[in-house]
Design a protein around this motif. Structure first.
Motif, PDB file in Angstrom:
ATOM      1  N   LEU A 149     -13.076  16.425 -38.167  1.00 32.97           N
ATOM      2  CA  LEU A 149     -12.632  15.044 -37.995  1.00 32.97           C
ATOM      3  C   LEU A 149     -11.691  14.924 -36.799  1.00 32.97           C
ATOM      4  CD1 LEU A 149     -14.065  14.522 -40.686  1.00 32.97           C
ATOM      5  CD2 LEU A 149     -12.152  13.073 -41.345  1.00 32.97           C
TER       6      LEU A 149
ATOM      7  N   GLY B  15     -13.579  13.263 -45.852  1.00 35.83           N
ATOM      8  CA  GLY B  15     -13.570  14.379 -44.903  1.00 35.83           C
ATOM      9  C   GLY B  15     -14.897  14.586 -44.197  1.00 35.83           C
TER      10      GLY B  15
ATOM     11  N   ARG C 217      -5.909  10.805 -35.357  1.00 36.85           N
ATOM     12  CA  ARG C 217      -6.506  11.507 -36.496  1.00 36.85           C
ATOM     13  C   ARG C 217      -6.402  10.698 -37.783  1.00 36.85           C
ATOM     14  NH1 ARG C 217      -3.801  17.247 -36.479  1.00 36.85           N
ATOM     15  NH2 ARG C 217      -4.720  17.186 -38.552  1.00 36.85           N
TER      16      ARG C 217
ATOM     17  N   TYR D 215      -9.383   9.678 -40.590  1.00 38.11           N
ATOM     18  CA  TYR D 215      -9.278  10.023 -42.012  1.00 38.11           C
ATOM     19  C   TYR D 215      -9.295   8.776 -42.891  1.00 38.11           C
ATOM     20  CZ  TYR D 215      -8.688  14.987 -41.228  1.00 38.11           C
ATOM     21  OH  TYR D 215      -8.920  16.293 -40.885  1.00 38.11           O
TER      22      TYR D 215
END
Lengths: 241, 241
Positions: free
Chosen positions: A40, A61, A51, A55
């Motif tokens: 990811l 995930g 990030r 998420y």
């Protein structure tokens, strides 16, 4: 990692747009790396976003991201086979193959990983998605052949050819994309005609379908060229005629 | 669980014999259940031995057992294609297919699970084992065609047909084993001849191979029947000739 991307830029996208953007970034990464090697974080970097944002969109995930990307690729693949029901069948099939092979060319490693199996992100769900594409392709072809109730022989022939096309695509990627795409496309169309012809020898429905299809083919089309090129090879085997 | 088996019986087997016995029991279970649903306990019960004994042979657990069973099945499958290089090629191919289809018939669910992917016991190692069988089958066929240096077209044709045979086997299992095995075998042989013929139209090496193969075919053999059944269907499309 993500500091180079201008932060305000990603505020303006809608949820759907953002999701599409992330999936596109993921698919581009899958094109050059095996699915289990794409994190990811890589997607965040490729899309130029943070990030936590990635998420937030894919709380499940890597697995969730992969399945979403696969579903998006499957939808794109299914579109390849949508073709107006006009003109010689070999041309329609050729155009569908052009789109399919362009997809293979573009998705490269991701396409191989997907079909070759053995990946850690492969599950019965991902297998079902891939199988759905195969079934959709078979339905499209049977629609074009104008068969309302395809018998088992005709259906099996179409599905065998679809698998053979997949195999050819994988070998083609493996062999540095040889032969050129347009040659591969013509050859696959010819293989389809040949498989249909072999089944026509055993199955009345397939024979009718083939007769109707050949009647729409121009003399200078794929079927005509195939017949004229193959007959001389068979012609030497006069003891079989 | 294991108390019904007479304990002294399994003392007499050698390590290799014992291992074979356990693998056979495992393969029999895989024939009716997906690999992830077969436990080492089930194998102990089926083989009539104690659980600790099975764990001693497969300390890596279910995954190790599955891979060992797969390897043993792969060896058996590769044997299917070993055929003396005599007689018409269509007969040799027919005999190899008889053995292969008997294997499919016998291993049923296990065969499907293996090839359809998405199983939790599937890994890059198991995929490589399955791929090894495909490669071995292709080599056998190219040997029978007496081609020392097969070009990419011929090689791709053979590999496409092998994949098509796999697809047909899975559909056959899915459709309650219809048509009967001998009809399926003849049809698959005919598909091979047809695929080879289509490629022969584009590739000089394949044309040579096909000419040589047809010269060995008796008039009442598979190739002769195929040619005589298909030509009338093509004969209606005189505008293509």
């Amino acid at each position: 990692m993500t500091s180079q991307a201008p932060p305000p830029a990603y505020r303006r996208l809608s949820v759907e747009e953002r999701r599409s953007q992330l999936l596109e970034a993921a698919l581009a990464l899958f094109a050059h790396r095996a699915p289990e090697e794409v994190s990811l974080d890589d997607v965040a970097e490729a899309a130029g976003v943070s990030r936590p944002l990635v998420y937030r969109y894919f709380p499940g995930g890597k697995q969730q991201l992969y399945e979403a990307a696969l579903r998006s690729a499957a939808e794109e693949l299914e579109q390849c086979f949508a073709e107006p029901p006009q003109g010689p069948l070999s041309r329609r099939l050729g155009r569908a193959l052009d789109r399919y092979l362009a997809f293979v060319d573009q998705h490269d490693t991701g396409f191989s990983a997907l079909l070759q199996g053995g990946s850690v992100v492969e599950t019965s769900r991902t297998t079902a998605i891939v199988d759905g594409v195969r079934r959709a392709a078979a339905e499209h072809i049977l629609d074009h052949l104008e068969v309302r109730e395809p018998g088992p022989r005709l259906r099996m022939t179409v599905r065998m050819w679809i698998t053979a096309v997949e195999a050819a695509s994988l070998i083609w990627l493996d062999e540095e994309k040889n032969p050129p795409l347009d040659e591969l496309r013509d050859w696959l169309v010819e293989q389809f005609v040949a498989c249909l012809a072999a089944t026509a020898g055993r199955d009345a429905q397939t024979a009718d379908v083939l007769r109707a299809a050949l009647a729409t083919e121009p003399a200078d089309g794929a079927a005509g060229e195939l017949v004229r090129r193959v007959l001389p090879v068979l012609g030497d085997a006069t003891h079989l005629l």
